[in-house]
Motif scaffolding. Structure first.
Motif, PDB file in Angstrom:
ATOM      1  N   VAL A   1     -15.691  10.695   0.607  1.00 32.22           N
ATOM      2  CA  VAL A   1     -14.661  11.459   1.324  1.00 32.22           C
ATOM      3  C   VAL A   1     -13.385  11.528   0.480  1.00 32.22           C
ATOM      4  N   GLU A   2     -13.010  10.373  -0.074  1.00 33.60           N
ATOM      5  CA  GLU A   2     -11.777  10.351  -0.884  1.00 33.60           C
ATOM      6  C   GLU A   2     -11.902  11.272  -2.095  1.00 33.60           C
TER       7      GLU A   2
ATOM      8  N   PRO B   1     -19.670  13.150   5.554  1.00 29.59           N
ATOM      9  CA  PRO B   1     -20.040  12.383   4.362  1.00 29.59           C
ATOM     10  C   PRO B   1     -21.519  12.498   4.000  1.00 29.59           C
TER      11      PRO B   1
ATOM     12  N   THR C   1       1.019   4.198   1.931  1.00 32.27           N
ATOM     13  CA  THR C   1       1.700   4.696   3.129  1.00 32.27           C
ATOM     14  C   THR C   1       2.777   3.699   3.563  1.00 32.27           C
TER      15      THR C   1
ATOM     16  N   THR D   1      -6.692   7.358   1.561  1.00 33.20           N
ATOM     17  CA  THR D   1      -6.719   8.795   1.284  1.00 33.20           C
ATOM     18  C   THR D   1      -5.481   9.193   0.484  1.00 33.20           C
TER      19      THR D   1
ATOM     20  N   VAL E   1     -18.404   7.534  12.155  1.00 30.47           N
ATOM     21  CA  VAL E   1     -18.064   6.780  10.942  1.00 30.47           C
ATOM     22  C   VAL E   1     -19.155   5.734  10.689  1.00 30.47           C
TER      23      VAL E   1
ATOM     24  N   ALA F   1     -19.393   5.695   1.517  1.00 29.73           N
ATOM     25  CA  ALA F   1     -18.965   6.694   2.511  1.00 29.73           C
ATOM     26  C   ALA F   1     -17.475   6.993   2.318  1.00 29.73           C
TER      27      ALA F   1
ATOM     28  N   LYS G   1       0.905   9.848   5.614  1.00 31.10           N
ATOM     29  CA  LYS G   1       1.017   9.253   6.952  1.00 31.10           C
ATOM     30  C   LYS G   1       0.086   8.066   7.117  1.00 31.10           C
TER      31      LYS G   1
ATOM     32  N   GLY H   1      -3.714   8.812   6.073  1.00 27.66           N
ATOM     33  CA  GLY H   1      -4.512   7.639   5.703  1.00 27.66           C
ATOM     34  C   GLY H   1      -4.035   7.017   4.407  1.00 27.66           C
TER      35      GLY H   1
ATOM     36  N   SER I   1      -8.041   9.681   7.441  1.00 24.35           N
ATOM     37  CA  SER I   1      -7.863   8.550   8.354  1.00 24.35           C
ATOM     38  C   SER I   1      -8.736   8.758   9.587  1.00 24.35           C
ATOM     39  N   CYS I   2      -9.330   7.677  10.080  1.00 23.59           N
ATOM     40  CA  CYS I   2     -10.156   7.781  11.292  1.00 23.59           C
ATOM     41  C   CYS I   2      -9.532   6.975  12.436  1.00 23.59           C
TER      42      CYS I   2
ATOM     43  N   GLN J   1     -21.615   5.269   7.538  1.00 21.85           N
ATOM     44  CA  GLN J   1     -21.571   3.997   6.785  1.00 21.85           C
ATOM     45  C   GLN J   1     -22.941   3.325   6.761  1.00 21.85           C
TER      46      GLN J   1
ATOM     47  N   GLY K   1      -2.251   5.629   9.074  1.00 24.09           N
ATOM     48  CA  GLY K   1      -3.207   5.994  10.119  1.00 24.09           C
ATOM     49  C   GLY K   1      -2.636   5.967  11.531  1.00 24.09           C
TER      50      GLY K   1
ATOM     51  N   ASP L   1       0.838  -1.205   0.000  1.00 31.41           N
ATOM     52  CA  ASP L   1       0.000   0.000   0.000  1.00 31.41           C
ATOM     53  C   ASP L   1       0.873   1.256   0.000  1.00 31.41           C
TER      54      ASP L   1
ATOM     55  N   ALA M   1     -11.995  14.530   7.353  1.00 30.07           N
ATOM     56  CA  ALA M   1     -13.212  13.734   7.549  1.00 30.07           C
ATOM     57  C   ALA M   1     -13.024  12.867   8.779  1.00 30.07           C
ATOM     58  N   THR M   2     -11.842  12.951   9.339  1.00 28.48           N
ATOM     59  CA  THR M   2     -11.473  12.201  10.540  1.00 28.48           C
ATOM     60  C   THR M   2     -12.581  12.337  11.585  1.00 28.48           C
TER      61      THR M   2
HETATM   62  N1  LIG Z   1     -16.290  10.344   8.619  1.00 28.01           N
HETATM   63  C1  LIG Z   1     -16.155   9.287   7.836  1.00 28.01           C
HETATM   64  N2  LIG Z   1     -17.163   8.426   7.656  1.00 28.01           N
HETATM   65  C2  LIG Z   1     -17.002   7.342   6.864  1.00 28.01           C
HETATM   66  N3  LIG Z   1     -15.872   7.035   6.217  1.00 28.01           N
HETATM   67  C3  LIG Z   1     -14.832   7.882   6.366  1.00 28.01           C
HETATM   68  C4  LIG Z   1     -14.923   9.030   7.184  1.00 28.01           C
HETATM   69  N4  LIG Z   1     -13.762   9.660   7.149  1.00 28.01           N
HETATM   70  C5  LIG Z   1     -12.956   8.966   6.356  1.00 28.01           C
HETATM   71  N5  LIG Z   1     -13.595   7.892   5.867  1.00 28.01           N
HETATM   72  C6  LIG Z   1     -13.030   6.874   4.967  1.00 28.01           C
HETATM   73  O1  LIG Z   1     -12.315   5.925   5.764  1.00 28.01           O
HETATM   74  C7  LIG Z   1     -11.222   5.406   5.027  1.00 28.01           C
HETATM   75  C8  LIG Z   1      -9.963   5.607   5.872  1.00 28.01           C
HETATM   76  O2  LIG Z   1      -8.952   4.852   5.288  1.00 28.01           O
HETATM   77  P1  LIG Z   1      -7.462   5.348   5.164  1.00 28.01           P
HETATM   78  O3  LIG Z   1      -6.716   4.196   4.582  1.00 28.01           O
HETATM   79  O4  LIG Z   1      -7.387   6.637   4.436  1.00 28.01           O
HETATM   80  O5  LIG Z   1      -7.035   5.606   6.654  1.00 28.01           O
HETATM   81  P2  LIG Z   1      -6.378   4.542   7.686  1.00 28.01           P
HETATM   82  O6  LIG Z   1      -7.025   3.208   7.499  1.00 28.01           O
HETATM   83  O7  LIG Z   1      -6.411   5.165   9.028  1.00 28.01           O
HETATM   84  O8  LIG Z   1      -4.876   4.545   7.178  1.00 28.01           O
HETATM   85  P3  LIG Z   1      -3.802   3.329   6.986  1.00 28.01           P
HETATM   86  O9  LIG Z   1      -4.349   2.442   5.892  1.00 28.01           O
HETATM   87  O10 LIG Z   1      -2.572   4.045   6.557  1.00 28.01           O
HETATM   88  O11 LIG Z   1      -3.683   2.666   8.314  1.00 28.01           O
HETATM   89  C9  LIG Z   1     -11.165   6.187   3.722  1.00 28.01           C
HETATM   90  O12 LIG Z   1     -11.788   5.440   2.698  1.00 28.01           O
HETATM   91  C10 LIG Z   1     -11.966   7.431   4.042  1.00 28.01           C
HETATM   92  O13 LIG Z   1     -12.528   8.028   2.897  1.00 28.01           O
END
Ligand SMILES: Nc1ncnc2c1ncn2[C@@H]1O[C@H](COP(=O)(O)OP(=O)(O)OP(=O)(O)O)[C@@H](O)[C@H]1O
Ligand SMILES: O=C(O)[C@@H](O)C(=O)CO
Length: 423
Positions: free
Chosen positions: A338-339, A287, A13, A364, A322, A334, A404, A361, A263-264, A326, A406, A11, A315-316
């Motif tokens: 955001v993406e 969203p 990141t 993202t 979340v 969802a 970065k 994320g 990232s959430c 969803q 998550g 991936d 969108a965190t």
């Molecule tokens: N408020 C929200 N409600 C629903 N989905 C969201 C919200 N905010 C972000 N998202 C979605 O959640 C997903 C987060 O995944 P992302 O891979 O970007 O972050 P992560 O899983 O924390 O990072 P990593 O994969 O590096 O650990 C993305 O598809 C994003 O669009």
């Protein structure tokens, strides 16, 4: 220049994480966002990293893309290969860590390989074949509830076994501690038993250095980024890489910056909160509102911002918000909405002159780099372990991006990132 180590990550990141740790050596690392369109040129770097998004793809697609990446690296002259996956071994019974490793072994002529996701600086350690996240076994960590790859076992040998057709073995910590020769002897004994897939313990960076010294001649090594970190030093020490190998000269960039967070994770929630508390201008994406009204509101807001203040669009949100989004829109929609919005914001910010992008994320980061059409980056200094600044071009302009993961970075990551680049 020839490619000393050809690397493939599952991936975006994760790929910058790997690239950042290799770049600690000062040697030039080039990062490709996706399989390069063009054949390798004469200007390859000693470390070439191809970032794929194969972690949760169907196995056949992951194999096809990874094999194509390996072929590109072979054409670039790579002598050895590294398959990078997540330090929390994100995978399911069907893959993709094992099947990809197995396919690469067959294509690259590797009779045996090692698996070591340990990243001690970020709290990932492997002991007696079990992976720990901080003080918790993997299966008791928040990774237990990961939406796509829930990790319900901590024993890497058990996790790997159903993913490969060959036999799995373990080299435990006492063997690692005894030094490189002890590891080589254990590998040979396991090979004699027909064991090709060897999980190996590491609880500190010194263990990873020992493992790298023992296994550096393997055609293929697999693991987290920290295992690869030990390799450049070995290559420099024995002259495989010369100390005058080309180094990165970071470009001079304008002050405009933007922070884009999709990232959430628990850590990103804390990072966003602290950045807003420090007075940064911010816009929260909802969203449900985006689904109803589109993204004009955020684009209008961004158009009115002073980009020298590094505004944040995020969108965190906490797990309840979340889930609420969803439940109404579906998980996929969802995420996409955001993406798509963060990608549109990235383009708008670039078109207004932003040259520094802090992105949180993995998904993202994929959406943002795709939108900016950044296909290739040089890797600079790390802001936090596994999170470097990277430099690429978008629409003819030099940009700096940091992608970065998550869970990575400390609470002050966003401000640290911007400060780090300006010095
Ligand atoms: N408020 C929200 N409600 C629903 N989905 C969201 C919200 N905010 C972000 N998202 C979605 O959640 C997903 C987060 O995944 P992302 O891979 O970007 O972050 P992560 O899983 O924390 O990072 P990593 O994969 O590096 O650990 C993305 O598809 C994003 O669009
Ligand atoms: O290894 C890690 O933890 C990260 O590089 C990663 O892969 C995040 O998705």
């Amino acid at each position: 220049m020839t490619v000393v180590l050809g690397c493939i990550a599952d991936d975006f990141t994760g790929a910058t994480d790997l690239a950042g740790l290799l770049a600690r050596s000062g040697v030039r690392v080039r990062l490709h966002m996706g399989l390069p369109d063009d054949a390798p040129g004469d200007d390859v770097a000693p470390f070439e990293v191809i970032a794929l998004k194969t972690r949760t793809l169907p196995v056949a697609e992951a194999l096809e893309q990874t094999r194509a990446a390996a072929q590109w690296l072979q054409a670039a002259g790579a002598g050895r290969y590294f398959w990078k996956y997540c330090s929390t071994f994100d995978s399911t019974e069907t893959g993709n860590i094992g099947p990809v490793a197995q396919a690469l072994m067959s294509d690259l002529g590797a009779a045996q390989t090692i698996y070591c996701p340990a990243f001690p600086e970020n709290g990932r350690r492997v002991f007696m074949g079990n992976l720990f996240v901080g003080q918790q076994p993997l299966a008791e960590s928040p990774m237990r509830d990961h939406p796509l790859t829930p990790m319900r076992d901590s024993d890497l040998t058990r996790l790997l076994a159903p993913q490969v057709s060959g036999q799995v073995g373990l080299i435990d910590h006492p063997v690692v501690e005894a030094g490189p020769q002890s590891i080589r002897t254990a590998l040979a004994a396991l090979a004699a038993e027909g064991r090709a897939h060897i999980v190996i313990d590491a609880i500190r960076d010194g263990d990873l250095e020992t493992i790298a010294a023992a296994c550096r001649e393997m055609p293929l090594i697999t693991g987290g980024s920290a295992l690869a970190m030990a390799l450049p030093g070995l290559y420099l020490a024995d002259g495989t890489l010369s100390a005058d190998a080309p180094r990165l000269v970071p470009p001079v960039l304008g002050a405009g910056a933007v922070v884009l967070s999709g990232s959430c994770s628990a850590m990103t929630n804390r990072q966003v909160a602290l950045y807003l508390d420090s007075g940064a201008p911010g816009f929260r994406l909802d969203p449900l509102d985006l689904a109803r009204n589109g993204n004009n509101a955020v684009l209008d807001w961004l158009a009115a911002q002073d980009l020298a203040q590094a505004p944040i669009i995020y969108a965190t949100a906490n797990p309840e918000s979340v889930r609420a989004a969803q439940d109404q829109l579906g998980v996929v929609r969802a995420g996409e909405i955001v993406e798509e919005t963060l990608a549109a914001c990235a383009i708008a910010a670039r078109d207004r002159g932003a040259q520094r992008f802090v992105v949180a994320g993995g998904e993202t980061s994929g959406a943002v780099t795709r939108a900016l059409d950044v296909s290739r980056m040089d890797v600079g200094a790390e802001i936090a372990p596994g999170v470097p600044w990277c430099f690429g071009r978008s629409a003819g302009t030099e940009l700096a991006l940091t992608l970065k993961s998550g869970n990575f970075g400390t609470e002050s990551f966003f401000a640290d990132a911007l400060e780090r680049l300006s010095t």
